[in-house]
Design a protein around this motif. Structure first.
Motif: not given
Length: 122
Positions: A74-87
């Motif tokens: 929230n301090a950076k006004n950013t949301v993330y989606l870490q995606m591993n083992s992609l198919k």
């Protein structure tokens, strides 16, 4: 109203990883629930993950559970989606969205980004 801009998509081989970012502007980001959705060609938009305004509560679609992680700063006004083992079946345009309450339904999110393409090759 929250304005959202996604980034971080690209082409990756199966088994690889990507981290998507969603930069937000607007006064209500820090009190907004955030979600990630995706839409593959010829398919409906589907829920991927959501996070509460304070980051304490998260929820995932069964198809990504254990592989994807949603988080926010929230301090950076950013949301993330870490995606591993992609198919290959993860290939889609990924959208972030902001809403008043955590939800899995896209109709409950009032603000959307333009999307970022994720392509997973086999």
């Amino acid at each position: 109203q929250v304005q959202l801009v996604e980034s971080g998509g690209g082409l990756v081989q199966a088994g690889g990883s990507l981290r998507l970012s969603c930069a937000a502007s607007g006064r209500t980001f820090t009190t907004s629930a955030m979600g990630w959705f995706r839409q593959a060609p010829g398919k409906e938009r589907e829920f991927v993950a959501r996070i509460s305004w304070n980051g304490y509560n998260t929820f995932y679609a069964d198809s990504v559970k254990g592989r994807f992680t949603i988080s926010r700063d929230n301090a950076k006004n950013t949301v993330y989606l870490q995606m591993n083992s992609l198919k290959p079946e993860d290939t889609a345009v990924y959208y972030c969205a902001a809403g008043e309450l955590p939800s899995t339904k896209h109709a409950n999110f009032g603000s959307w980004g333009q999307g970022t393409q994720v392509t997973v090759s086999s």
